[in-house]
Design a protein around this motif. Structure first.
Motif, PDB file in Angstrom:
ATOM      1  N   TRP A  95       1.002  -0.803  -0.516  1.00  0.00           N
ATOM      2  CA  TRP A  95       0.530  -0.113  -0.069  1.00  0.00           C
ATOM      3  C   TRP A  95       0.687   1.200   0.071  1.00  0.00           C
ATOM      4  N   THR A 144      -3.507  -3.758  -6.014  1.00  0.00           N
ATOM      5  CA  THR A 144      -2.842  -3.307  -4.837  1.00  0.00           C
ATOM      6  C   THR A 144      -4.246  -4.266  -3.816  1.00  0.00           C
ATOM      7  N   ALA A 145      -4.877  -2.679  -3.641  1.00  0.00           N
ATOM      8  CA  ALA A 145      -6.373  -2.738  -2.944  1.00  0.00           C
ATOM      9  C   ALA A 145      -6.954  -3.980  -3.054  1.00  0.00           C
ATOM     10  N   SER A 148      -5.043  -6.822  -1.419  1.00  0.00           N
ATOM     11  CA  SER A 148      -5.744  -7.310  -0.312  1.00  0.00           C
ATOM     12  C   SER A 148      -7.113  -7.889   0.413  1.00  0.00           C
ATOM     13  N   TRP A 149      -7.635  -7.155  -0.949  1.00  0.00           N
ATOM     14  CA  TRP A 149      -8.756  -7.402  -0.284  1.00  0.00           C
ATOM     15  C   TRP A 149      -9.607  -8.615  -0.461  1.00  0.00           C
TER      16      TRP A 149
END
Length: 163
Positions: A95, A144-145, A148-149
């Motif tokens: 992040w 990336t988000a 990550s989720w």
């Protein structure tokens, strides 16, 4: 009694495409880190030319943190067997690298500095700077988000049996 961190397998993914996206994102981070490390002596002056302030000393710190963050993001993206805390640190490193690159590219795009290189590969390969580089780092942050989720680590602690 001294206890050491124990490695745990990565959590189950929520989407079947997540491991492939995470692998592609890891490949991008590896490419960026290798390019920046290969030509680190050219990467620092390049960051200085972006006009972020602080001169060469700050650019050296930023360059070092970017490369370190890109490397530390890999255990989470590659779904390695690491401790839960390292998995979280690795995810947060991804992040921070994405946010740092967004800040750098947007500030350069909005400034009056004329730069010739976007700096994603350090000085190893010249990539011309433009609005495509802003779109690239936004895509990097979105990936990336999303990863990550879909691979969110948990801090479940199992009680160990006492003997």
């Amino acid at each position: 009694m001294v206890t050491f961190a124990r490695t745990t397998p990565p959590p189950k993914v929520k989407n079947s495409k997540t491991p492939f996206v995470a692998l592609a994102l890891a490949g991008l981070f590896i490419l960026m880190a290798v390019g920046q490390l290969y030509a680190f002596e050219e990467f620092v002056p390049l960051l200085t030319s972006f006009g972020l302030g602080g001169g060469e000393a700050r650019a050296t710190v930023i360059a070092s943190l970017l490369v370190t963050g890109e490397v530390f993001a890999l255990p989470f993206l590659l779904r390695m067997h690491v401790s839960p805390l390292m998995r979280i640190v690795s995810m947060v490193a991804g992040w921070l690298v994405s946010v740092a690159w967004i800040y750098i590219t947007v500030s350069v795009a909005l400034s009056v500095n004329a730069v010739n290189d976007a700096g994603f590969l350090g000085g190893a390969l010249t990539l011309p700077f433009g609005w495509w580089s802003v779109a690239y780092v936004v895509l990097l942050a979105l990936l990336t988000a999303w990863v990550s989720w879909n691979m969110w680590p948990s801090l479940r602690v199992r009680a160990r049996s006492q003997k």
